[in-house]
Scaffold this motif. Structure first.
Motif, PDB file in Angstrom:
ATOM      1  N   VAL A  79     -17.272  26.128  39.614  1.00  0.00           N
ATOM      2  CA  VAL A  79     -17.166  25.756  38.209  1.00  0.00           C
ATOM      3  C   VAL A  79     -16.882  24.263  38.085  1.00  0.00           C
ATOM      4  O   VAL A  79     -16.137  23.691  38.888  1.00  0.00           O
ATOM      5  CB  VAL A  79     -16.060  26.573  37.504  1.00  0.00           C
ATOM      6  CG1 VAL A  79     -14.676  26.236  38.061  1.00  0.00           C
ATOM      7  CG2 VAL A  79     -16.094  26.357  35.994  1.00  0.00           C
ATOM      8  N   CYS A 129     -15.259  20.353  33.398  1.00  0.00           N
ATOM      9  CA  CYS A 129     -15.498  20.318  31.947  1.00  0.00           C
ATOM     10  C   CYS A 129     -15.824  21.701  31.387  1.00  0.00           C
ATOM     11  O   CYS A 129     -15.691  21.924  30.176  1.00  0.00           O
ATOM     12  CB  CYS A 129     -16.607  19.324  31.604  1.00  0.00           C
ATOM     13  SG  CYS A 129     -18.226  19.722  32.268  1.00  0.00           S
ATOM     14  N   ASP A 130     -16.243  22.632  32.240  1.00  0.00           N
ATOM     15  CA  ASP A 130     -16.462  24.008  31.803  1.00  0.00           C
ATOM     16  C   ASP A 130     -15.198  24.850  31.963  1.00  0.00           C
ATOM     17  O   ASP A 130     -14.958  25.789  31.191  1.00  0.00           O
ATOM     18  CB  ASP A 130     -17.599  24.651  32.620  1.00  0.00           C
ATOM     19  CG  ASP A 130     -18.945  24.004  32.358  1.00  0.00           C
ATOM     20  OD1 ASP A 130     -19.172  23.536  31.233  1.00  0.00           O
ATOM     21  OD2 ASP A 130     -19.784  23.962  33.284  1.00  0.00           O
ATOM     22  N   TRP A 131     -14.384  24.510  32.963  1.00  0.00           N
ATOM     23  CA  TRP A 131     -13.201  25.312  33.275  1.00  0.00           C
ATOM     24  C   TRP A 131     -12.096  25.160  32.236  1.00  0.00           C
ATOM     25  O   TRP A 131     -11.454  26.144  31.852  1.00  0.00           O
ATOM     26  CB  TRP A 131     -12.680  24.947  34.658  1.00  0.00           C
ATOM     27  CG  TRP A 131     -11.471  25.725  35.088  1.00  0.00           C
ATOM     28  CD1 TRP A 131     -11.416  27.052  35.401  1.00  0.00           C
ATOM     29  CD2 TRP A 131     -10.139  25.213  35.264  1.00  0.00           C
ATOM     30  NE1 TRP A 131     -10.135  27.406  35.767  1.00  0.00           N
ATOM     31  CE2 TRP A 131      -9.331  26.297  35.695  1.00  0.00           C
ATOM     32  CE3 TRP A 131      -9.569  23.953  35.115  1.00  0.00           C
ATOM     33  CZ2 TRP A 131      -7.974  26.144  35.966  1.00  0.00           C
ATOM     34  CZ3 TRP A 131      -8.214  23.801  35.379  1.00  0.00           C
ATOM     35  CH2 TRP A 131      -7.433  24.894  35.804  1.00  0.00           C
ATOM     36  N   LYS A 161     -18.633  30.101  29.636  1.00  0.00           N
ATOM     37  CA  LYS A 161     -19.815  29.406  29.116  1.00  0.00           C
ATOM     38  C   LYS A 161     -19.955  28.038  29.773  1.00  0.00           C
ATOM     39  O   LYS A 161     -18.991  27.278  29.861  1.00  0.00           O
ATOM     40  CB  LYS A 161     -19.716  29.258  27.597  1.00  0.00           C
ATOM     41  CG  LYS A 161     -19.827  30.580  26.843  1.00  0.00           C
ATOM     42  CD  LYS A 161     -19.810  30.360  25.334  1.00  0.00           C
ATOM     43  CE  LYS A 161     -19.981  31.674  24.591  1.00  0.00           C
ATOM     44  NZ  LYS A 161     -19.963  31.486  23.113  1.00  0.00           N
ATOM     45  N   ARG A 162     -21.165  27.736  30.190  1.00  0.00           N
ATOM     46  CA  ARG A 162     -21.433  26.469  30.881  1.00  0.00           C
ATOM     47  C   ARG A 162     -22.145  25.497  29.940  1.00  0.00           C
ATOM     48  O   ARG A 162     -23.069  25.854  29.217  1.00  0.00           O
ATOM     49  CB  ARG A 162     -22.315  26.706  32.102  1.00  0.00           C
ATOM     50  CG  ARG A 162     -21.900  27.879  32.972  1.00  0.00           C
ATOM     51  CD  ARG A 162     -20.743  27.553  33.883  1.00  0.00           C
ATOM     52  NE  ARG A 162     -20.487  28.643  34.817  1.00  0.00           N
ATOM     53  CZ  ARG A 162     -20.090  28.465  36.070  1.00  0.00           C
ATOM     54  NH1 ARG A 162     -19.873  27.258  36.539  1.00  0.00           N
ATOM     55  NH2 ARG A 162     -19.872  29.508  36.853  1.00  0.00           N
ATOM     56  N   GLY A 163     -21.755  24.232  30.004  1.00  0.00           N
ATOM     57  CA  GLY A 163     -22.364  23.206  29.176  1.00  0.00           C
ATOM     58  C   GLY A 163     -23.638  22.658  29.793  1.00  0.00           C
ATOM     59  O   GLY A 163     -23.757  22.543  31.016  1.00  0.00           O
ATOM     60  N   VAL A 197     -27.067  27.940  29.017  1.00  0.00           N
ATOM     61  CA  VAL A 197     -26.239  26.745  28.848  1.00  0.00           C
ATOM     62  C   VAL A 197     -26.110  26.421  27.360  1.00  0.00           C
ATOM     63  O   VAL A 197     -26.907  26.876  26.539  1.00  0.00           O
ATOM     64  CB  VAL A 197     -26.818  25.536  29.612  1.00  0.00           C
ATOM     65  CG1 VAL A 197     -26.776  25.765  31.109  1.00  0.00           C
ATOM     66  CG2 VAL A 197     -28.248  25.238  29.154  1.00  0.00           C
ATOM     67  N   ALA A 220     -16.920  27.507  22.846  1.00  0.00           N
ATOM     68  CA  ALA A 220     -16.672  28.132  24.146  1.00  0.00           C
ATOM     69  C   ALA A 220     -15.777  29.354  23.996  1.00  0.00           C
ATOM     70  O   ALA A 220     -15.801  30.265  24.827  1.00  0.00           O
ATOM     71  CB  ALA A 220     -16.021  27.130  25.100  1.00  0.00           C
ATOM     72  N   ILE A 265     -17.474  23.649  23.607  1.00  0.00           N
ATOM     73  CA  ILE A 265     -18.048  23.532  24.947  1.00  0.00           C
ATOM     74  C   ILE A 265     -17.715  22.147  25.510  1.00  0.00           C
ATOM     75  O   ILE A 265     -17.778  21.142  24.803  1.00  0.00           O
ATOM     76  CB  ILE A 265     -19.572  23.722  24.904  1.00  0.00           C
ATOM     77  CG1 ILE A 265     -19.927  25.152  24.453  1.00  0.00           C
ATOM     78  CG2 ILE A 265     -20.213  23.398  26.245  1.00  0.00           C
ATOM     79  CD1 ILE A 265     -19.582  26.231  25.454  1.00  0.00           C
TER      80      ILE A 265
END
Length: 566
Positions: A185, A188-190, A205-207, A248, A255, A276
């Motif tokens: 991960v 910035c997503d975590w 959710k991933r950016g 994405v 998020a 996000i």
């Protein structure tokens, strides 16, 4: 949405940098920055888990958690109760690529008791270059003809600063840890996942920002690179594509929502929107009010440069030598082209450490000098800047800004810095001037990289600490680049950009452009090139390029020698 709907609402922008995290509370109606706080990472400050000589830099996830909690609590502590109650969203930006391994539940492995002190189980900071050999392999595979060229949309060269190279290297170096790694991960997503309780790989959710620029995600090949390609990078990646992600999101989307646990811990309303996440430079461009054809330079320890263009202007072309072209990775409506320098302020910090070393040794022998030496350390860089000449002689020392490798154009983290043309009359301010000039030449190389490929650059906008603190550095950049440089008023444009995305995710504004018009930072200063130094600057630019060619040759010879020894 009617502007009146924004009355009395506030948002928080969180900016996770290399050394600290800052929390910024912003009024969504006026863009006023009503409160801020900065907290340094405690373990990082002690130098834990890092080996700079090996370019190994790791952040413990507890540093992020503790510093974030402290910064937010301090930022909101002095605010009236009604303002705290009016906070409707949080936006997050971080350094990148800064990935970490996670288990099947999405927990970063360094947060488990058995891996708490294992640097490989932590976040691998953007400037960690231990995975150079894996980056080389990725480039070889991508250009072999056996697979699609998955580096096509990241400038044609994959870097050791990026996601897959780091993940593969760590997995192979630590087989015991690897058996516990379910997925990876980005920071910035975590952070948004942590705050919203969506850490599980199936809900996280991933950016598009991190996915497109660092993980080679692209719609044209169905998202992430194929499993065959990933397995060719490392056997540790067998089956990992199915454990990663396929969808994405842009940073104006949600998020999740702040959990009751985090609401109580941070003193914030439960259920507020968490946007996000994205990288600091991309959000900084939005916070600076950047529009189409604006090249925004986030100038700090390194630089990250974001140029936003209309995708139709690029069409099916790929821009070579940069760090990616991704639709919506900054402002959702524009194609963002990323570039950067692997070291900028870090070079000045290195020179300061060099000059301070004997003085600090003396302080150990004579403790009474500690206060004076502390004052000297704070004043040293301004003293050098004041002593350096505002103009540069043609025969002055010339330096190369590759102390931490080269990011753009054409990433090569094996390259090293250098200082040439020294003589017995060279003094400390002369060398400082050469180092500053080298970073300006590096900045010009990025502008030239875009322009030479028919990508329009209309304005150069600077944000970040150095842009506000050093007139000497900024004037040098304007002179060397040969363009005006606009400096924005906010000292926290990245956090401000995160706040803008929080306002959109919370529904205060319907889109990023509307939020920018109200909340983005105004301009504070414009640096204009000095026409009198143009001939000297052109000559110096040629010397810089020639020194670079010599250093590339030197690096190749050095690599051949290393391979021969092995």
């Amino acid at each position: 949405m009617d502007k009146l709907s924004a009355v009395h609402s506030h948002v928080i922008g969180l900016d996770f940098g290399s050394d600290s995290v800052r929390a910024l509370v912003v009024d969504t109606e006026t863009g006023a920055e009503v409160a801020t706080a900065v907290t340094y990472y405690p373990r990082w400050k002690e130098g834990k888990y890092c080996e700079p000589a090996l370019s190994k830099f790791r952040h413990h996830p507890k540093d992020y958690i503790e510093a974030m909690s402290d910064a937010i609590c301090h930022a909101v502590k002095a605010l009236p109760t009604e303002i705290v109650a009016s906070i409707v969203g949080i936006g997050v930006d971080t350094t990148g690529s800064t990935p970490a391994p996670i288990d099947k539940q999405g927990k970063v492995l360094a947060l488990t008791p058995e891996h708490e002190h294992n640097p490989n189980a932590m976040f691998i900071l953007w400037k960690d270059h231990t995975s150079i050999s894996k980056a080389d392999l990725i480039n070889t595979l991508a250009h072999s003809g056996q697979f699609p060229d998955y580096t096509r949309y990241v400038g044609g060269v994959y870097s050791s600063e990026w996601f897959w190279a780091k993940a593969a290297w760590v997995s192979e170096q630590d087989p015991n840890l690897a058996q516990h790694i379910h997925s990876w991960v980005e920071l910035c997503d975590w952070i948004p996942a942590l705050l919203s309780g969506n850490e599980h790989p199936e809900t996280l959710k991933r950016g598009i920002c991190a996915a497109g620029h660092k993980a080679m995600w692209h719609e044209s090949w169905g998202g992430l690179p194929s499993q065959d390609f990933l397995s060719a990078i490392s056997p540790a990646f067998d089956g990992i594509r199915d454990r990663m992600f396929s969808k994405v999101y842009t940073a104006d989307q949600i998020a999740g929502y702040l959990t009751s646990h985090w609401a109580q811990r941070l003193g914030l309303p439960e259920g507020i929107a968490i946007a996000i996440g994205a990288f600091d430079c991309h959000m900084g461009a939005v916070g600076a009010g950047a529009k189409k054809y604006d090249l925004v330079k986030v100038i700090g320890t390194s630089t990250c440069d974001i140029l936003m263009v209309d995708a139709n202007d690029v069409a099916d072309r790929t821009i070579h030598g940069i760090c990616g072209q991704v639709q919506g990775s900054a402002a959702p409506e524009w194609l963002a082209l990323e570039a950067g320098q692997s070291a900028f302020g870090d070079i000045f910090a290195w020179y300061k450490r060099l000059l301070m070393w004997p003085i600090e040794q003396l302080a150990q022998q004579q403790p009474a000098l500690e206060l004076a030496i502390e004052q000297l350390e704070q004043q040293l860089i301004p003293m050098l800047a004041n002593a350096a000449s505002p103009t540069t002689r043609e025969d002055a020392p010339i330096a190369m800004d590759w102390h931490n490798g080269r990011r753009t154009p054409y990433a090569d983290q094996r390259l090293k810095g250098a200082i040439a043309n020294l003589n017995l009359g060279t003094e400390a301010p002369d060398i400082f001037q050469a180092l500053v000039e080298s970073t300006a030449h590096g900045a010009k190389a990025i502008v030239d990289c875009f322009v030479s490929q028919d990508v329009k650059v209309e304005r150069v906008v600077a944000i970040g600490g150095i842009s506000k603190k050093s007139q000497f550095v900024m004037q040098m950049c304007a002179d060397v680049i040969g363009r005006e440089i606009i400096v924005v008023e906010s000292e926290q444009s990245c956090a401000l950009g995160a706040a803008i995305f929080a306002a959109v995710a919370a529904g205060i504004y319907p889109n990023t452009q509307d939020a920018q018009r109200v909340m983005a930072s105004p301009i504070s200063h414009v640096y204009t090139p000095n026409a009198n130094v143009v001939p000297v600057r052109q000559h110096r630019a040629n010397l810089y390029k020639e020194l670079g060619r010599e250093l590339e040759t030197f690096s190749e010879i050095q690599q051949q020698g290393t391979q021969h020894e092995q």
